[in-house]
Design a protein around this motif. Structure first.
Motif, short mmCIF file in Angstrom:
data_model
loop_
_atom_site.label_atom_id
_atom_site.label_comp_id
_atom_site.label_asym_id
_atom_site.label_seq_id
_atom_site.Cartn_x
_atom_site.Cartn_y
_atom_site.Cartn_z
N SER A 46 0.81 -1.22 0.00
CA SER A 46 0.00 0.00 0.00
C SER A 46 0.85 1.27 0.00
O SER A 46 2.03 1.25 0.36
CB SER A 46 -0.91 -0.01 1.24
N ASP A 47 0.22 2.36 -0.38
CA ASP A 47 0.76 3.71 -0.22
C ASP A 47 2.20 3.87 -0.71
O ASP A 47 3.11 4.13 0.08
CB ASP A 47 0.62 4.13 1.25
N SER A 48 2.37 3.73 -2.01
CA SER A 48 3.70 3.86 -2.60
C SER A 48 4.03 5.30 -3.01
O SER A 48 5.20 5.65 -3.14
CB SER A 48 3.81 2.96 -3.83
N GLY A 87 -4.00 1.51 -2.29
CA GLY A 87 -4.28 2.91 -2.64
C GLY A 87 -3.09 3.83 -2.43
O GLY A 87 -2.11 3.47 -1.77
N ASP A 88 -3.20 5.06 -2.96
CA ASP A 88 -2.08 6.01 -3.00
C ASP A 88 -0.88 5.39 -3.73
O ASP A 88 0.26 5.45 -3.26
CB ASP A 88 -1.66 6.50 -1.60
N LEU A 89 -1.16 4.85 -4.90
CA LEU A 89 -0.07 4.38 -5.77
C LEU A 89 0.74 5.60 -6.24
O LEU A 89 1.95 5.56 -6.28
CB LEU A 89 -0.67 3.64 -6.98
N SER A 212 -10.63 -0.75 2.37
CA SER A 212 -10.89 0.66 2.07
C SER A 212 -9.54 1.37 2.12
O SER A 212 -8.56 0.79 2.58
CB SER A 212 -11.83 1.26 3.12
N HIS A 213 -9.49 2.60 1.68
CA HIS A 213 -8.23 3.34 1.79
C HIS A 213 -8.19 4.09 3.12
O HIS A 213 -7.30 3.87 3.94
CB HIS A 213 -8.03 4.28 0.61
N SER A 214 -9.16 4.96 3.36
CA SER A 214 -9.22 5.62 4.67
C SER A 214 -9.89 4.65 5.64
O SER A 214 -10.63 3.76 5.23
CB SER A 214 -10.03 6.91 4.56
N GLY A 248 -5.45 1.32 4.32
CA GLY A 248 -4.12 1.92 4.17
C GLY A 248 -4.17 3.35 4.71
O GLY A 248 -4.70 3.60 5.79
N HIS A 249 -3.58 4.28 3.96
CA HIS A 249 -3.72 5.72 4.21
C HIS A 249 -3.02 6.26 5.44
O HIS A 249 -2.44 7.34 5.40
CB HIS A 249 -5.22 6.09 4.27
N VAL A 250 -3.02 5.51 6.55
CA VAL A 250 -2.47 6.07 7.79
C VAL A 250 -0.97 5.82 7.93
O VAL A 250 -0.33 6.39 8.82
CB VAL A 250 -3.22 5.54 9.04
N HIS A 251 -0.38 4.98 7.08
CA HIS A 251 1.07 4.75 7.07
C HIS A 251 1.61 4.41 8.46
O HIS A 251 2.67 4.89 8.86
CB HIS A 251 1.83 5.98 6.55
N GLN A 252 0.89 3.62 9.22
CA GLN A 252 1.35 3.21 10.55
C GLN A 252 0.48 2.03 10.98
O GLN A 252 -0.56 1.77 10.39
CB GLN A 252 1.21 4.35 11.55
FE LIG Z 1 -0.85 7.44 1.64
#
Ligand SMILES: [Fe+2]
Ligand SMILES: [Fe+2]
Length: 358
Positions: A46-48, A87-89, A212-214, A248-252
């Motif tokens: 996720s989140d690249s 998400g956040d490719l 989901s992303h968020s 994803g989205h929260v990067h933690q």
């Molecule tokens: Fe992100």
């Protein structure tokens, strides 16, 4: 312990003797379904945030994170049944970034499914992303589990269509972590109606996994770790016995339990976000959301980046976080407490306190 180039048998044999893996409920996994063939695994990247500089130049660090995740996923034994991208490719949603990211993902030797992130969406409202990856929300069934993918990063009509003079500015306003000009995310009425209909046909004892992303929960509005219609979506998931929401989205690393719904976040391959200064600003009804990352330096962007290997057994997920520059962690369902837990890091004495920022 690494899973690379280990056979399933070796892994199971090894797990009994390696304390670090004891959080992974392998015995449960094996006993999970009446037919053990139903137990399975998948990988999650996720989140690249692939970011175009100019010409053929892209931000090298973000490229390296995704390339590494793809390469390591391809080496996994047992092989995952499929790979999710969370998400956040892209960073600013341009054709160059999405094409470059898609090319790196094309090296995966597995079936790939994708979730829409706000960084992929707000430049052209998802048009080019959809050309590359297909539907923005959909569902599928796999080995007795019903999977749902939602686009949770939509927002209201006025903000989307009328507020900003250019597509670039709209994208930049939504891309900031701490920007008061952003707008809360939502799944929206149309998609909720679709979800209600999709779930109508599903037996309530069928395990449900929602991507989901968020987060479909309200964690921290200031940073948009938040979905405005979270309660409405949760209400649709409520009739099911076993529900897992992965975002994803929260990067933690975050995990939580609200009623029947277990929530798990995944890492980013690009950079980790620090923990919000205080989760106390979240709604009071929320239980404790996370155990702080055992993270030495929050400003070192490889100290908490990585990807996940996910076991599905008993209809519950166990996430093994493969962290590039930190100890791997496992967040698994604990049937005794009825919630997801990172049992290796429960002890506060073993945690490195999260640093205060600024
Ligand atoms: Fe992100
Ligand atoms: Fe995001």
């Amino acid at each position: 312990m690494t899973r690379y180039d280990l056979s399933r048998r070796d892994f199971i044999k090894g797990a009994g003797t390696v304390a670090a893996v004891s959080a992974l409920p392998l015995s449960l996994v094996e006993l999970a379904f009446a037919d053990p063939a139903q137990n399975f695994t998948f990988a999650y990247i996720s989140d690249s945030h692939i970011q175009h500089v100019k010409g053929a130049k892209f931000v090298r660090n973000w490229d390296r994170g995704l390339i590494r995740a793809v390469a390591e996923t391809n080496l996994l034994r047992p092989k995952p049944d499929f790979v999710m991208f969370g998400g956040d490719l892209a960073q600013l949603g341009t054709k160059e970034e999405l094409d470059h990211g898609a090319e790196m993902l094309s090296k995966l030797t597995y079936d790939l499914k994708c979730v829409m992130g706000e960084h992929d969406y707000y430049y052209d409202l998802g048009e080019y992303w959809s050309k590359l990856f297909g539907d923005q929300h959909y569902s599928f069934d796999h080995k007795g589990v019903h999977f749902v993918v939602l686009n949770s990063i939509l927002t209201d009509h006025e903000w989307t269509y009328n507020r900003w003079p250019t597509a670039e500015q709209r994208m930049l306003e939504m891309a900031g972590l701490d920007n008061p000009n952003g707008s809360p995310f939502m799944v929206g009425e149309k998609q909720r109606a679709w979800l209600a209909k999709d779930l109508e046909a599903v037996d309530k004892s069928t395990p449900l996994v929602v991507f989901s992303h968020s987060p479909i929960q309200k964690i921290y509005k200031g940073w948009n770790f938040w979905t405005d219609d979270a309660e409405e979506v949760q209400a649709l998931l409520k009739p099911f016995d076993k529900v897992n929401v992965i975002y994803g989205h929260v990067h933690q690393i975050q995990y939580n339990q609200i009623g029947n719904i277990a929530f798990n976040s995944v890492m980013a391959t690009a950079w980790p976000w620090p923990y919000p200064q205080s989760y106390a600003q979240a709604d009071q009804h929320l239980p404790k959301l996370t155990v702080p990352m055992n993270r030495a330096n929050p400003f070192f962007e490889r100290d908490a980046t990585g990807w996940q290997f996910i076991d599905v057994g008993t209809g519950r997920v166990a996430l093994e976080f493969n962290l590039y520059n930190n100890t791997n962690r496992t967040v698994a369902w604990n049937s005794a407490t009825g919630q997801p837990e990172d049992s290796a890091f429960q002890d506060a004495a073993r945690q490195i306190a999260p640093q205060t920022h600024y």
